[in-house]
Scaffold this active site. Structure first.
Site, PDB file in Angstrom:
ATOM      1  N   LYS A 186       6.978  10.399   2.524  1.00 16.12           N
ATOM      2  CA  LYS A 186       6.085  10.158   1.388  1.00 16.12           C
ATOM      3  C   LYS A 186       6.410  11.008   0.158  1.00 16.12           C
ATOM      4  O   LYS A 186       6.831  12.146   0.251  1.00 16.12           O
ATOM      5  CB  LYS A 186       4.618  10.453   1.786  1.00 16.12           C
ATOM      6  CG  LYS A 186       4.013   9.484   2.749  1.00 16.12           C
ATOM      7  CD  LYS A 186       3.807   8.081   2.191  1.00 16.12           C
ATOM      8  CE  LYS A 186       2.734   8.033   1.127  1.00 16.12           C
ATOM      9  NZ  LYS A 186       1.392   8.314   1.685  1.00 16.12           N
ATOM     10  N   GLU A 236      -3.061  10.346  -9.972  1.00 22.12           N
ATOM     11  CA  GLU A 236      -4.344  10.059  -9.320  1.00 22.12           C
ATOM     12  C   GLU A 236      -5.427  10.996  -9.843  1.00 22.12           C
ATOM     13  O   GLU A 236      -6.578  10.595 -10.029  1.00 22.12           O
ATOM     14  CB  GLU A 236      -4.201  10.204  -7.802  1.00 22.12           C
ATOM     15  CG  GLU A 236      -3.361   9.091  -7.200  1.00 22.12           C
ATOM     16  CD  GLU A 236      -3.003   9.372  -5.748  1.00 22.12           C
ATOM     17  OE1 GLU A 236      -3.403   8.579  -4.894  1.00 22.12           O
ATOM     18  OE2 GLU A 236      -2.328  10.379  -5.474  1.00 22.12           O
ATOM     19  N   HIS A 239      -4.099  -9.616 -16.481  1.00 21.36           N
ATOM     20  CA  HIS A 239      -4.718  -9.860 -15.158  1.00 21.36           C
ATOM     21  C   HIS A 239      -3.832  -9.336 -14.030  1.00 21.36           C
ATOM     22  O   HIS A 239      -3.850  -9.886 -12.937  1.00 21.36           O
ATOM     23  CB  HIS A 239      -4.990 -11.354 -14.925  1.00 21.36           C
ATOM     24  CG  HIS A 239      -5.640 -12.045 -16.077  1.00 21.36           C
ATOM     25  ND1 HIS A 239      -7.014 -12.127 -16.219  1.00 21.36           N
ATOM     26  CD2 HIS A 239      -5.120 -12.670 -17.159  1.00 21.36           C
ATOM     27  CE1 HIS A 239      -7.301 -12.789 -17.326  1.00 21.36           C
ATOM     28  NE2 HIS A 239      -6.164 -13.122 -17.929  1.00 21.36           N
ATOM     29  N   SER A 257       3.657  14.501   1.916  1.00 25.46           N
ATOM     30  CA  SER A 257       2.600  14.333   2.908  1.00 25.46           C
ATOM     31  C   SER A 257       2.790  15.372   4.004  1.00 25.46           C
ATOM     32  O   SER A 257       3.915  15.706   4.357  1.00 25.46           O
ATOM     33  CB  SER A 257       2.674  12.927   3.492  1.00 25.46           C
ATOM     34  OG  SER A 257       2.077  12.895   4.771  1.00 25.46           O
TER      35      SER A 257
END
Ligand code: ARG
Length: 477
Positions: A288, A295, A161, A282
């Site tokens: 970043k 992804e 969970h 970025s």
């Protein structure tokens, strides 16, 4: 209306095809990719025709030479495509016939229906094999990461969970993903077996009045089996669906790995650092470092599942036998193979260069609450029924969380537990208590590592076995 066009069916038609029909109907832009398979299929077919006396050996030599030339022309981009080349089959036959008069005999006893099914089987068989090889490679990357983790005794919290549950060895975690990939290999290998069937000789749908020998064609192509029913042979694309499912399931596994890497690389988790070469920056925020590969692994799974469902919907209403709807098999299939290949290669690099922040993982795993189950199990070894033990430890956890004292203090002071039990709460102690088969403690993980190695070895041998007839057929001139 294009009146000059010469189609494969020009004898029956007064007029040539409309441009709009051609634009919709043509599959050459995407089935060109199968040119080697189409040519291999034609070689097998004309050899068989020669075996049964429908071609002379001179005609065979002429056609084989023309096929070689066409293959070279396409491979080197010298082939001049004609507007009437509606698909790769039409184009190859057209060019072979230009080069060799006997080319006009090449389509004897054959239809594009058994021809295209053959081509798609040939390319699927090869691409499945290539995909399995890439999955094996990625498994070895995961195994190497597991070895690094085992050698360093690294551990982390296991989650259910998305809540910290029980600590496990980090090698256990890497190998969990490798076992999922072992099932993918099994699925892809099974898809390969169902793909490995020759359908040449089924003709348009009903076979032929000519003395064809489908087993001979199958032999030339190194197929393991021959079709049993000509209607089924040209109507069947189950193997495409099998491949798409195998690739989708693999995609789902890669997506889950990707999702975890995304979480682990967050500042909030901080479990791993990403290599510069396998992460992105970025355009605006200088600080970043983004896990784009992970992804995309997650995103591409959607595309793979879309290909599977789209293809099944294309097939579901089709009566026997061949219907043009089936031309829709190629784009999703080819794209699925390409997508999985790119994803696997990028994940390979991303995972192999991961920097493990083992202290952050250990700190998270060392929370005393992660050992609560072990405390309850310690009580069980002293004769307490598990349900009662769960209640005793649960109450101490509640009191510790309420701020009364640390869990270790409460455990030490407990009439049921005491100082010996409190040692289970020491950093790294709980994970060492995991000793059962397949569990996440150090010893079982080492044993599991040997099983995974054996699995990878046997799957590697299985792939060699699955490929042997194909490679033998491909290497014959
Ligand atoms: N381009 C077609 C396909 O991909 C080849 C088979 C055409 N067969 C036919 N009867 N029109 O399915």
């Amino acid at each position: 209306m294009n009146q000059d066009a010469t189609t494969l069916w020009h004898g029956r038609f007064e007029l040539g095809p409309a441009e709009a029909l051609q634009a919709l109907n043509d599959s050459l832009p995407f089935d060109r990719r199968m040119f080697r398979d189409d040519i291999a299929g034609s070689r097998a077919h004309v050899r068989m025709l020669t075996d049964v006396g429908l071609l002379t050996s001179e005609e065979l030599a002429e056609v084989l030479a023309a096929l070689d030339q066409v293959e070279a022309e396409i491979a080197t981009d010298e082939m001049v495509w004609e507007p009437t080349d509606e698909d790769i089959h039409t184009a190859v036959e057209r060019r072979v016939t230009e080069l060799a008069p006997a080319g006009a005999k090449m389509h004897t006893g054959r239809s594009r229906n058994d021809q295209v099914a053959t081509d798609v089987r040939l390319i699927t068989r090869r691409e499945l094999s290539d995909t399995i090889a890439l999955v094996l490679r990625f498994q070895k990357v995961l195994l190497a990461k597991a070895d690094e983790a085992i050698a360093n005794d690294w551990y982390l919290p296991g989650y259910t969970h998305m809540q910290r549950a029980q600590p496990v060895m980090l090698g256990h975690h890497f190998m969990a993903h490798a076992w999922a990939l072992a099932r993918d290999i099994d699925r892809l290998a099974q898809a390969l077996v169902r793909t490995d069937v020759s359908v040449l000789g089924a003709g348009a749908l009903a076979g032929s009045s000519l003395p064809l020998d489908p087993a001979a064609s199958a032999g030339y192509l190194g197929f393991a089996k021959v079709f049993d029913n000509s209607l089924d042979a040209v109507a069947d694309r189950d193997f495409v669906a099998d491949a798409l499912f195998g690739l989708s399931m693999l995609g789902v596994h890669l997506s889950r790995i990707g999702e975890e890497l995304i979480l682990w690389a967050t500042e909030e988790f901080g479990f791993v650092g990403l290599d510069d070469a396998f992460s992105t920056g970025s355009s605006m925020m200088p600080q970043k470092k983004n896990p784009d590969i992970a992804e995309l692994a997650r995103g591409k799974a959607g595309r793979l599942i879309g290909h599977l469902t789209g293809f099944l919907v294309s097939m579901k209403g089709l009566p026997l036998t061949y219907n043009k709807d089936m031309q829709e098999d190629k784009e999703p299939l080819f794209d699925a193979f390409d997508t999985v290949r790119l994803t696997l290669l990028a994940l390979d690099g991303m995972v192999s260069t991961l920097v493990i922040n083992s202290d952050v993982m250990a700190e998270a795993a060392n929370s005393p609450y992660g050992a609560a189950t072990d405390l309850a199990e310690w009580l069980v070894t002293k004769g307490t029924p598990f349900r009662d033990a769960h209640g005793i430890v649960g109450e101490l956890v509640r009191r510790a969380l309420g701020g009364e004292a640390t869990l270790a203090e409460l455990v030490s002071a407990s009439e049921h537990l005491g100082p010996e039990a409190a040692r289970i709460l020491e950093p790294g102690a709980a994970v060492r208590r995991r000793t059962t088969w397949g569990s996440g403690g150090p010893d079982p993980v080492v044993a599991q590592r040997d099983r995974l190695t054996a699995q990878i070895e046997s799957d590697t041998a299985r792939l060699v076995e699955l490929d042997s007839a194909r490679l033998a057929a491909e290497s014959k001139p």
